[in-house]
Design a protein around this motif. Structure first.
Motif, PDB file in Angstrom:
ATOM      1  N   GLN A 122       0.940  -1.230  -0.082  1.00 14.77           N
ATOM      2  CA  GLN A 122      -0.074   0.069  -0.026  1.00 14.77           C
ATOM      3  C   GLN A 122       0.932   1.212   0.070  1.00 14.77           C
ATOM      4  O   GLN A 122       0.615   2.223  -0.709  1.00 14.77           O
ATOM      5  CB  GLN A 122      -0.913  -0.199   1.232  1.00 14.77           C
ATOM      6  CG  GLN A 122      -2.106  -0.997   1.233  1.00 14.77           C
ATOM      7  CD  GLN A 122      -2.925  -1.070   2.196  1.00 14.77           C
ATOM      8  OE1 GLN A 122      -2.771  -0.302   3.388  1.00 14.77           O
ATOM      9  NE2 GLN A 122      -4.112  -1.689   2.155  1.00 14.77           N
ATOM     10  N   THR A 123       1.971   1.382   0.725  1.00 14.45           N
ATOM     11  CA  THR A 123       2.901   2.386   0.658  1.00 14.45           C
ATOM     12  C   THR A 123       3.552   2.659  -0.622  1.00 14.45           C
ATOM     13  O   THR A 123       3.631   3.818  -0.983  1.00 14.45           O
ATOM     14  CB  THR A 123       3.958   2.230   1.788  1.00 14.45           C
ATOM     15  OG1 THR A 123       3.533   1.843   3.056  1.00 14.45           O
ATOM     16  CG2 THR A 123       5.135   3.329   1.762  1.00 14.45           C
ATOM     17  N   LEU A 124       3.799   1.755  -1.325  1.00 16.25           N
ATOM     18  CA  LEU A 124       4.443   1.525  -2.370  1.00 16.25           C
ATOM     19  C   LEU A 124       3.496   2.167  -3.556  1.00 16.25           C
ATOM     20  O   LEU A 124       3.643   2.860  -4.454  1.00 16.25           O
ATOM     21  CB  LEU A 124       4.910   0.079  -3.131  1.00 16.25           C
ATOM     22  CG  LEU A 124       6.322  -0.175  -2.393  1.00 16.25           C
ATOM     23  CD1 LEU A 124       6.641  -1.651  -2.930  1.00 16.25           C
ATOM     24  CD2 LEU A 124       7.337   0.609  -2.751  1.00 16.25           C
ATOM     25  N   TYR A 127       3.182   5.911  -3.092  1.00 14.50           N
ATOM     26  CA  TYR A 127       4.312   6.457  -3.728  1.00 14.50           C
ATOM     27  C   TYR A 127       4.495   6.626  -4.764  1.00 14.50           C
ATOM     28  O   TYR A 127       4.689   7.810  -5.638  1.00 14.50           O
ATOM     29  CB  TYR A 127       5.479   5.723  -2.908  1.00 14.50           C
ATOM     30  CG  TYR A 127       6.781   6.150  -3.535  1.00 14.50           C
ATOM     31  CD1 TYR A 127       7.402   7.423  -3.271  1.00 14.50           C
ATOM     32  CD2 TYR A 127       7.365   5.290  -4.724  1.00 14.50           C
ATOM     33  CE1 TYR A 127       8.633   7.724  -3.923  1.00 14.50           C
ATOM     34  CE2 TYR A 127       8.520   5.764  -5.308  1.00 14.50           C
ATOM     35  CZ  TYR A 127       9.203   7.026  -4.787  1.00 14.50           C
ATOM     36  OH  TYR A 127      10.536   7.219  -5.346  1.00 14.50           O
ATOM     37  N   SER A 128       4.095   5.490  -5.727  1.00 23.90           N
ATOM     38  CA  SER A 128       3.973   5.383  -7.086  1.00 23.90           C
ATOM     39  C   SER A 128       2.862   6.762  -7.979  1.00 23.90           C
ATOM     40  O   SER A 128       3.291   7.255  -8.638  1.00 23.90           O
ATOM     41  CB  SER A 128       3.441   4.248  -7.721  1.00 23.90           C
ATOM     42  OG  SER A 128       4.576   2.964  -7.062  1.00 23.90           O
ATOM     43  N   VAL A 129       1.832   6.600  -7.083  1.00 28.25           N
ATOM     44  CA  VAL A 129       0.876   7.725  -7.561  1.00 28.25           C
ATOM     45  C   VAL A 129       1.058   8.801  -7.357  1.00 28.25           C
ATOM     46  O   VAL A 129       1.289  10.057  -8.522  1.00 28.25           O
ATOM     47  CB  VAL A 129      -0.570   7.491  -6.697  1.00 28.25           C
ATOM     48  CG1 VAL A 129      -1.496   8.708  -7.169  1.00 28.25           C
ATOM     49  CG2 VAL A 129      -1.326   5.974  -7.002  1.00 28.25           C
ATOM     50  N   CYS A 130       2.021   9.193  -6.411  1.00 22.21           N
ATOM     51  CA  CYS A 130       2.495  10.681  -6.184  1.00 22.21           C
ATOM     52  C   CYS A 130       3.528  11.103  -6.983  1.00 22.21           C
ATOM     53  O   CYS A 130       3.574  12.159  -7.292  1.00 22.21           O
ATOM     54  CB  CYS A 130       2.941  10.833  -4.648  1.00 22.21           C
ATOM     55  SG  CYS A 130       1.569  10.565  -3.101  1.00 22.21           S
ATOM     56  N   ASN A 231      15.961  11.549  -2.176  1.00 16.08           N
ATOM     57  CA  ASN A 231      16.354  10.384  -1.641  1.00 16.08           C
ATOM     58  C   ASN A 231      15.925  10.476  -0.108  1.00 16.08           C
ATOM     59  O   ASN A 231      15.678   9.509   0.517  1.00 16.08           O
ATOM     60  CB  ASN A 231      17.797  10.046  -1.945  1.00 16.08           C
ATOM     61  CG  ASN A 231      17.926   9.345  -3.434  1.00 16.08           C
ATOM     62  OD1 ASN A 231      17.061   8.860  -3.893  1.00 16.08           O
ATOM     63  ND2 ASN A 231      19.106   9.552  -3.896  1.00 16.08           N
ATOM     64  N   VAL A 232      16.494  11.335   0.517  1.00 13.01           N
ATOM     65  CA  VAL A 232      16.168  11.842   1.915  1.00 13.01           C
ATOM     66  C   VAL A 232      14.819  11.465   2.330  1.00 13.01           C
ATOM     67  O   VAL A 232      14.512  10.685   3.245  1.00 13.01           O
ATOM     68  CB  VAL A 232      16.800  12.956   2.532  1.00 13.01           C
ATOM     69  CG1 VAL A 232      16.454  13.189   3.939  1.00 13.01           C
ATOM     70  CG2 VAL A 232      18.319  12.847   2.378  1.00 13.01           C
ATOM     71  N   ALA A 233      13.914  12.175   1.642  1.00  9.46           N
ATOM     72  CA  ALA A 233      12.525  11.830   1.751  1.00  9.46           C
ATOM     73  C   ALA A 233      12.039  10.691   1.650  1.00  9.46           C
ATOM     74  O   ALA A 233      11.157  10.128   2.442  1.00  9.46           O
ATOM     75  CB  ALA A 233      11.557  12.884   0.731  1.00  9.46           C
ATOM     76  N   THR A 234      12.286   9.967   0.824  1.00 14.02           N
ATOM     77  CA  THR A 234      11.906   8.584   0.268  1.00 14.02           C
ATOM     78  C   THR A 234      12.350   7.766   1.355  1.00 14.02           C
ATOM     79  O   THR A 234      11.785   6.626   1.632  1.00 14.02           O
ATOM     80  CB  THR A 234      12.356   8.082  -0.864  1.00 14.02           C
ATOM     81  OG1 THR A 234      13.741   8.155  -1.352  1.00 14.02           O
ATOM     82  CG2 THR A 234      11.381   8.841  -2.131  1.00 14.02           C
ATOM     83  N   TYR A 239      11.368   3.728   4.102  1.00 15.53           N
ATOM     84  CA  TYR A 239      12.180   2.905   5.036  1.00 15.53           C
ATOM     85  C   TYR A 239      12.398   3.197   6.303  1.00 15.53           C
ATOM     86  O   TYR A 239      13.210   2.773   6.989  1.00 15.53           O
ATOM     87  CB  TYR A 239      13.669   2.740   4.217  1.00 15.53           C
ATOM     88  CG  TYR A 239      13.407   2.175   2.777  1.00 15.53           C
ATOM     89  CD1 TYR A 239      13.201   0.738   2.339  1.00 15.53           C
ATOM     90  CD2 TYR A 239      13.358   3.149   1.487  1.00 15.53           C
ATOM     91  CE1 TYR A 239      12.929   0.386   1.100  1.00 15.53           C
ATOM     92  CE2 TYR A 239      13.355   2.649   0.258  1.00 15.53           C
ATOM     93  CZ  TYR A 239      13.093   1.129   0.190  1.00 15.53           C
ATOM     94  OH  TYR A 239      12.874   1.118  -1.143  1.00 15.53           O
ATOM     95  N   HIS A 240      11.827   4.251   6.834  1.00 20.52           N
ATOM     96  CA  HIS A 240      11.650   4.882   8.164  1.00 20.52           C
ATOM     97  C   HIS A 240      13.247   5.039   8.577  1.00 20.52           C
ATOM     98  O   HIS A 240      13.729   4.801   9.775  1.00 20.52           O
ATOM     99  CB  HIS A 240      11.215   3.694   9.162  1.00 20.52           C
ATOM    100  CG  HIS A 240       9.712   3.442   8.613  1.00 20.52           C
ATOM    101  ND1 HIS A 240       8.682   4.253   8.848  1.00 20.52           N
ATOM    102  CD2 HIS A 240       9.141   2.230   7.883  1.00 20.52           C
ATOM    103  CE1 HIS A 240       7.609   3.499   8.434  1.00 20.52           C
ATOM    104  NE2 HIS A 240       7.994   2.334   7.806  1.00 20.52           N
ATOM    105  N   GLU A 241      13.976   5.816   7.698  1.00 21.69           N
ATOM    106  CA  GLU A 241      15.324   6.171   8.075  1.00 21.69           C
ATOM    107  C   GLU A 241      15.368   7.685   8.720  1.00 21.69           C
ATOM    108  O   GLU A 241      15.287   8.530   8.130  1.00 21.69           O
ATOM    109  CB  GLU A 241      16.178   6.166   6.813  1.00 21.69           C
ATOM    110  CG  GLU A 241      16.311   4.810   6.020  1.00 21.69           C
ATOM    111  CD  GLU A 241      17.167   4.818   4.961  1.00 21.69           C
ATOM    112  OE1 GLU A 241      17.209   3.853   4.109  1.00 21.69           O
ATOM    113  OE2 GLU A 241      17.347   6.100   4.420  1.00 21.69           O
TER     114      GLU A 241
END
Length: 295
Positions: A122-124, A127-130, A231-234, A239-241
């Motif tokens: 669901q998260t992916l 993300y793909s739609v956005c 990259n930082v945002a994703t 990945y909860h980094e």
């Protein structure tokens, strides 16, 4: 240990990308254009892209992304080859970008003990739609600016390239996660490859277009910073980094943003390019841009 391995792979990738960028820039600015050399630059960037996939799969991308900004030094060293010149303020801005990168590396998320797992479906999907909506909007703006050129075209090109570059990285990590999964099947691996095959060609086209139209002393740091922010945002969202020192990490990000903003405000031909043809837009439609500036 995984962080050190990731940093080594990102450094090697940065060297290859620097060579690839300069080959594309030189080939497209040459009269007549050197199509074979341009293709060679594209292939070099494409063939070394798996280094990113492995590096960002074993270490936090929110840390490795700023570290990759150090390739700016190499691009500035060869800027004179393309006739691109830079002001003293650009040197300060680049140093600020590098300092911000190192601060982000020091205060970023800690390394994991194993490969990065695949995010929830669901998260992916969200993300793909956005990403699809953002890419469509930026692509439309870029198409509208095709005959205008100038700073707006260059910055939009970098924004779209950053979004697509981050998406390509996520697609590569999905392939890696699928390969190391204990439940992998031929169908699951083949399905994981589809996003990369969809996004990567568009990403290559966008950045290749930008290298041919605008100076590398602007394109390289701005594109790298846009990609880094994405990259930082994703990394945080998928990945909860979470940075180990959020305050210092934010300071590093601010330094990066300010440095790139200083580079983004590039001025006229006499400041940016070592020629007298008035092509301060760095593209074939420069006369249209000159007319707009005169107005």
């Amino acid at each position: 240990m995984t962080l050190l391995q990731g940093m080594c792979l990102v450094t090697l990738r940065a060297l290859a990308v620097t060579v690839a960028e300069n080959l594309q820039r030189y080939a497209q600015r040459h009269d007549p254009p050197l199509h074979a050399l341009n293709i060679m630059g594209v292939l070099l960037g494409l063939c070394t892209s798996p280094l990113d996939m492995v590096a960002y799969s074993v270490a936090p991308q929110s840390v490795l992304a700023p570290f990759g900004m150090l390739s700016l030094i190499l691009n500035f060293c060869v800027a004179h080859v393309h006739g691109d010149v830079f002001r003293q303020s650009d040197v300060f801005a680049t140093l600020l970008v590098i300092a911000g990168s190192l601060t982000c590396v020091q205060s970023g998320a800690h390394g994991s003990d194993g490969p990065v797992l695949m995010p929830p479906a669901q998260t992916l999907l969200a993300y793909s739609v956005c990403i699809g909506i953002i890419a469509a909007i930026l692509g439309s703006i870029l198409a509208a600016l095709r005959k205008v050129g100038g700073r707006a075209d260059a910055f939009t090109n970098c924004l779209l390239g950053g979004v697509l570059g981050s998406s390509t990285l996520v697609a590569g990590k999905l392939i890696f996660a699928s390969l190391v999964s204990e439940e992998r099947t031929f169908f699951s691996v083949a399905l994981a490859i589809i996003p990369l095959l969809t996004v990567a060609p568009v990403h290559i086209f966008v950045i290749n277009r930008g290298y041919g139209r605008h100076p590398l002393v602007f394109m390289s740091p701005t594109l790298a910073t846009c990609t880094m922010f994405c990259n930082v945002a994703t990394g945080c969202l998928l990945y909860h980094e979470i940075p180990s020192q959020p305050v210092y990490f934010a300071i590093g990000v601010i330094a990066l943003g300010y440095g790139v903003f200083s580079l983004r405000t590039f001025g006229h031909d006499s400041e940016r390019r070592g020629n007298d043809n008035g092509d301060h837009c760095g593209n074939p439609e420069a006369q249209l841009c000159n007319n707009n500036d005169a107005e």
